[in-house]
Design a protein around this motif. Structure first.
Motif, PDB file in Angstrom:
ATOM      1  N   VAL A 227     -10.417  -7.706   1.906  1.00  0.00           N
ATOM      2  CA  VAL A 227      -9.301  -7.365   2.788  1.00  0.00           C
ATOM      3  C   VAL A 227      -8.032  -7.995   2.235  1.00  0.00           C
ATOM      4  N   TYR A 228      -6.961  -7.198   2.188  1.00  0.00           N
ATOM      5  CA  TYR A 228      -5.660  -7.702   1.779  1.00  0.00           C
ATOM      6  C   TYR A 228      -4.922  -8.204   3.017  1.00  0.00           C
TER       7      TYR A 228
ATOM      8  N   GLY B 247      -7.556  -3.085  13.941  1.00  0.00           N
ATOM      9  CA  GLY B 247      -9.010  -2.977  13.906  1.00  0.00           C
ATOM     10  C   GLY B 247      -9.657  -3.336  12.595  1.00  0.00           C
ATOM     11  N   VAL B 248      -8.965  -4.058  11.720  1.00  0.00           N
ATOM     12  CA  VAL B 248      -9.548  -4.483  10.444  1.00  0.00           C
ATOM     13  C   VAL B 248     -10.059  -5.917  10.593  1.00  0.00           C
ATOM     14  N   SER B 249     -11.346  -6.107  10.474  1.00  0.00           N
ATOM     15  CA  SER B 249     -11.943  -7.429  10.602  1.00  0.00           C
ATOM     16  C   SER B 249     -12.086  -8.078   9.230  1.00  0.00           C
ATOM     17  N   VAL B 250     -11.782  -9.364   9.155  1.00  0.00           N
ATOM     18  CA  VAL B 250     -11.966 -10.099   7.904  1.00  0.00           C
ATOM     19  C   VAL B 250     -13.268 -10.887   7.919  1.00  0.00           C
ATOM     20  N   THR B 251     -14.032 -10.793   8.973  1.00  0.00           N
ATOM     21  CA  THR B 251     -15.265 -11.573   9.105  1.00  0.00           C
ATOM     22  C   THR B 251     -16.226 -11.276   7.956  1.00  0.00           C
TER      23      THR B 251
ATOM     24  N   LEU C 298      -7.996  -0.739  -3.225  1.00  0.00           N
ATOM     25  CA  LEU C 298      -8.773  -0.839  -1.998  1.00  0.00           C
ATOM     26  C   LEU C 298      -8.666   0.472  -1.234  1.00  0.00           C
ATOM     27  N   SER C 299      -9.551   0.622  -0.260  1.00  0.00           N
ATOM     28  CA  SER C 299      -9.467   1.771   0.644  1.00  0.00           C
ATOM     29  C   SER C 299      -9.304   1.235   2.060  1.00  0.00           C
ATOM     30  N   GLY C 300      -8.799   2.082   2.958  1.00  0.00           N
ATOM     31  CA  GLY C 300      -8.621   1.660   4.337  1.00  0.00           C
ATOM     32  C   GLY C 300      -7.224   1.968   4.831  1.00  0.00           C
ATOM     33  N   PRO C 301      -6.828   1.396   5.978  1.00  0.00           N
ATOM     34  CA  PRO C 301      -5.505   1.674   6.547  1.00  0.00           C
ATOM     35  C   PRO C 301      -4.386   1.248   5.606  1.00  0.00           C
ATOM     36  N   PRO C 302      -3.257   1.976   5.627  1.00  0.00           N
ATOM     37  CA  PRO C 302      -2.129   1.590   4.774  1.00  0.00           C
ATOM     38  C   PRO C 302      -1.470   0.295   5.258  1.00  0.00           C
TER      39      PRO C 302
ATOM     40  N   LEU D  81       2.953  -4.602  -7.397  1.00  0.00           N
ATOM     41  CA  LEU D  81       1.875  -4.362  -8.356  1.00  0.00           C
ATOM     42  C   LEU D  81       1.976  -2.929  -8.853  1.00  0.00           C
ATOM     43  N   PRO D  82       1.979  -2.716 -10.185  1.00  0.00           N
ATOM     44  CA  PRO D  82       2.175  -1.367 -10.712  1.00  0.00           C
ATOM     45  C   PRO D  82       0.980  -0.461 -10.424  1.00  0.00           C
ATOM     46  N   TYR D  83       1.286   0.781 -10.070  1.00  0.00           N
ATOM     47  CA  TYR D  83       0.275   1.830  -9.898  1.00  0.00           C
ATOM     48  C   TYR D  83      -0.731   1.490  -8.794  1.00  0.00           C
ATOM     49  N   VAL D  84      -0.309   0.740  -7.793  1.00  0.00           N
ATOM     50  CA  VAL D  84      -1.221   0.345  -6.727  1.00  0.00           C
ATOM     51  C   VAL D  84      -0.686   0.870  -5.401  1.00  0.00           C
ATOM     52  N   ARG D  85      -1.534   1.605  -4.675  1.00  0.00           N
ATOM     53  CA  ARG D  85      -1.197   2.052  -3.324  1.00  0.00           C
ATOM     54  C   ARG D  85      -1.620   0.958  -2.352  1.00  0.00           C
ATOM     55  N   CYS D  86      -0.687   0.493  -1.544  1.00  0.00           N
ATOM     56  CA  CYS D  86      -0.952  -0.668  -0.699  1.00  0.00           C
ATOM     57  C   CYS D  86      -1.782  -0.292   0.520  1.00  0.00           C
ATOM     58  N   VAL D  87      -3.041  -0.708   0.511  1.00  0.00           N
ATOM     59  CA  VAL D  87      -3.925  -0.561   1.663  1.00  0.00           C
ATOM     60  C   VAL D  87      -4.597  -1.902   1.907  1.00  0.00           C
ATOM     61  N   VAL D  88      -5.187  -2.079   3.089  1.00  0.00           N
ATOM     62  CA  VAL D  88      -5.695  -3.400   3.462  1.00  0.00           C
ATOM     63  C   VAL D  88      -7.196  -3.572   3.283  1.00  0.00           C
ATOM     64  N   GLY D  89      -7.929  -2.525   2.955  1.00  0.00           N
ATOM     65  CA  GLY D  89      -9.372  -2.669   2.807  1.00  0.00           C
ATOM     66  C   GLY D  89     -10.094  -2.202   4.062  1.00  0.00           C
ATOM     67  N   PRO D  90     -11.365  -2.545   4.231  1.00  0.00           N
ATOM     68  CA  PRO D  90     -12.082  -3.661   3.593  1.00  0.00           C
ATOM     69  C   PRO D  90     -12.980  -3.286   2.412  1.00  0.00           C
ATOM     70  N   GLU D  91     -12.775  -2.133   1.793  1.00  0.00           N
ATOM     71  CA  GLU D  91     -13.643  -1.749   0.675  1.00  0.00           C
ATOM     72  C   GLU D  91     -12.804  -1.385  -0.541  1.00  0.00           C
ATOM     73  N   PHE D  92     -13.414  -1.452  -1.730  1.00  0.00           N
ATOM     74  CA  PHE D  92     -12.802  -0.897  -2.929  1.00  0.00           C
ATOM     75  C   PHE D  92     -12.985   0.613  -2.915  1.00  0.00           C
ATOM     76  N   SER D  93     -11.967   1.321  -3.402  1.00  0.00           N
ATOM     77  CA  SER D  93     -12.081   2.777  -3.458  1.00  0.00           C
ATOM     78  C   SER D  93     -13.182   3.207  -4.419  1.00  0.00           C
ATOM     79  N   SER D  94     -13.508   2.361  -5.401  1.00  0.00           N
ATOM     80  CA  SER D  94     -14.548   2.691  -6.374  1.00  0.00           C
ATOM     81  C   SER D  94     -15.946   2.337  -5.893  1.00  0.00           C
ATOM     82  N   GLY D  95     -16.035   1.672  -4.728  1.00  0.00           N
ATOM     83  CA  GLY D  95     -17.331   1.249  -4.210  1.00  0.00           C
ATOM     84  C   GLY D  95     -17.819  -0.066  -4.776  1.00  0.00           C
TER      85      GLY D  95
END
Length: 506
Positions: A3-4, A20-24, A121-125, A134-148
């Motif tokens: 999570v970012y 609704g993003v949990s860091v637990t 990362l994937s998840g809410p913006p 950060l170059p070429y990075v779409r800012c999202v908060v997670g909690p997963e990597f887009s690549s899995g």
């Protein structure tokens, strides 16, 4: 998951909860800055249930090529000194088993490069204010990597005893030689350390040379001067704190004031900042009850290269427009003038009335909730009133005193020292709570310290009645209030020098 959390501030974690993003159980990625230290970022991540913390320098905060951007090692100990001897000196680990500081995190934490932080990362913006560069990075908060992908963290630290060397030099006073004005600066740095340690050490040496020359030419200081070069500052002011712990039982009787020269030049504007945890002056007041301050030339935007391999003299000169020497001399002269007055004035020019106003603000907030809690605030008002009256009375006596009258030296006894006829009267020292352990809660000062015993903790707890009533713990609050009130009353009694005027109803 990962999570970012932007800068890792309380408001950043609150925003994640609101969407609704949990860091637990997740690894939290945070960027350097935001007015939050490394240790505070990790502590807040752990407090919110994170399983690990990664901290990186964003090009928005540190304007350099992110592919080459790294950080020096940082301490994540939410405290100062040796984290395995909290509250007492670290003299011999072989005979005294280590005790883990309550300020050490229980989760792993590591610095990473900006390039390593740029994995998608994937998840809410993210909110717009969270977007770095950060170059070429779409800012999202997670909690997963887009690549899995998944992250596994491990820290392989080894505890090794290291001998520290603090270096002392002194000039003895002629009238009150057992009263010291102390000047100190951190000597070590993991990188080039121009701001981290170089500038402060240079100013310390120049002040020591200047005062030594003055003494050779006939200047005779009333009180003694102590110049100290601290070791292991990079690991949480270890050298200074261990010295404080070793001499705690007598320092408050002998130390008039401490001036920290750490990170003294970071810009062109002169500032006097409130004491904060990572400050070189913080432990002197919050732990030892010694008046302390830290002057600094800085800018509204923080010097970006601190704690990085880029903290060099050439970059500092760029920030200052080539005026490093002039700025350093200005700060040295300013500190020198203040030290000179403390060294020479018969009556110590220390102001002791400001704490009453801080308590008054809290008392007004408490009064608004008194009926709701079934709690009378009169004991807080009474203690605050006693302290304010005692402080103002003593301040008037100081201000109106005849500086040429030898009896004025007795006023200093009421402020900071002891003699055969009066009790010990040391203002900052009596704001150290007697009701918490120095081992579990080293920073016992109820105004500047950290912990449930402090005025800030009381204020934050009281605010929950409005913001989050379900988290308000009335029993704990009443205990906090009682211990704070008696610490304040004790300071008032100490200033008065009375043992018979404690108003107590049974």
């Amino acid at each position: 998951g990962v999570v970012y959390a932007n800068y890792g501030r309380p408001e950043d974690f609150n925003w994640l909860k609101s969407v609704g993003v949990s860091v637990t159980g997740s690894v939290v990625v945070m960027r350097v800055g935001g007015g939050v230290s490394f240790a505070e970022k990790v502590w807040l991540a752990e407090k919110n249930g994170a399983g690990g913390a990664l901290i990186y320098p964003d090009p928005a905060d540190l304007p350099q090529d992110p592919r080459r951007l790294g950080l020096s090692t940082h301490t994540v100990h939410l405290g100062s000194g040796d984290p395995f001897t909290p509250g007492f000196p670290s003299f011999n680990h072989t005979q005294f088993p280590p005790i883990r500081s309550s300020g050490l995190p229980l989760i792993p934490a590591l610095p990473i490069t900006a390039a390593a932080a740029s994995n998608q990362l994937s998840g809410p913006p993210c909110p717009p204010s969270w977007r770095g560069r950060l170059p070429y990075v779409r800012c999202v908060v997670g909690p997963e990597f887009s690549s899995g992908q998944r992250v596994k963290m491990s820290v392989h630290n080894v505890m090794t005893p290291v001998l520290l060397n603090n270096i002392f030099s002194s000039l003895e006073g002629r009238v009150e030689p057992d009263q010291y004005i102390i000047l100190g600066a951190q000597r070590d740095s993991l990188g080039p350390g121009a701001v981290k340690s170089g500038v402060g050490t240079a100013i310390l040496l120049e002040l020591a040379r200047t005062f030594s020359t003055m003494v050779k030419r006939g200047f005779s200081p009333r009180r003694s001067l102590l110049f100290v070069s601290w070791d292991a500052g990079e690991f949480g002011n270890v050298g200074a704190t261990e010295w404080l712990e070793g001499y705690l039982s007598m320092l408050h009787l002998k130390a008039v004031a401490y001036f920290s020269l750490d990170q003294a030049i970071m810009g062109k504007t002169c500032l006097m900042k409130p004491l904060y945890l990572n400050s070189g002056a913080y432990s002197f007041t919050a732990f030892a009850g010694v008046p302390a301050m830290e002057l600094r030339f800085s800018e509204e935007r923080a010097y970006p290269f601190i704690n990085t391999p880029l903290d060099s003299v050439s970059r500092l000169q760029e920030v200052l427009g080539g005026r490093l020497g002039v700025t350093g001399r200005s700060l040295g002269e300013l500190v020198g003038e203040m030290v000179l007055r403390l060294t020479y004035d018969p009556v110590l020019p220390l102001r002791i009335t400001s704490y009453g106003q801080s308590v008054l603000q809290f008392s007004a907030q408490l009064n608004q909730h008194a009926a709701e809690l079934g709690l009378s605030p009169r004991w807080v008002f009474s203690a605050r009133g006693d302290y304010s009256r005692a402080a103002e009375s003593l301040q008037r006596t100081i201000d109106d005193s005849d500086l040429h009258d030898p009896s004025t030296s007795r006023l200093n006894a009421r402020i900071m020292k002891v003699d055969e006829r009066r009790p010990v009267i040391i203002v900052e020292y009596y704001f150290l709570s007697q009701y918490v352990s120095a081992v579990e809660t080293p920073f016992r000062h109820v105004i500047h310290g950290r912990g449930n015993h402090t005025l800030s903790a009381l204020t934050e707890h009281l605010a929950l009645l409005t913001s989050d009533p379900g988290r308000f713990d009335e029993k704990r609050f009443r205990r906090q209030l009682a211990l704070f009130t008696w610490t304040l009353q004790g300071a008032a009694n100490a200033l008065n020098g009375d043992v018979w005027s404690i108003h107590n109803a049974h």
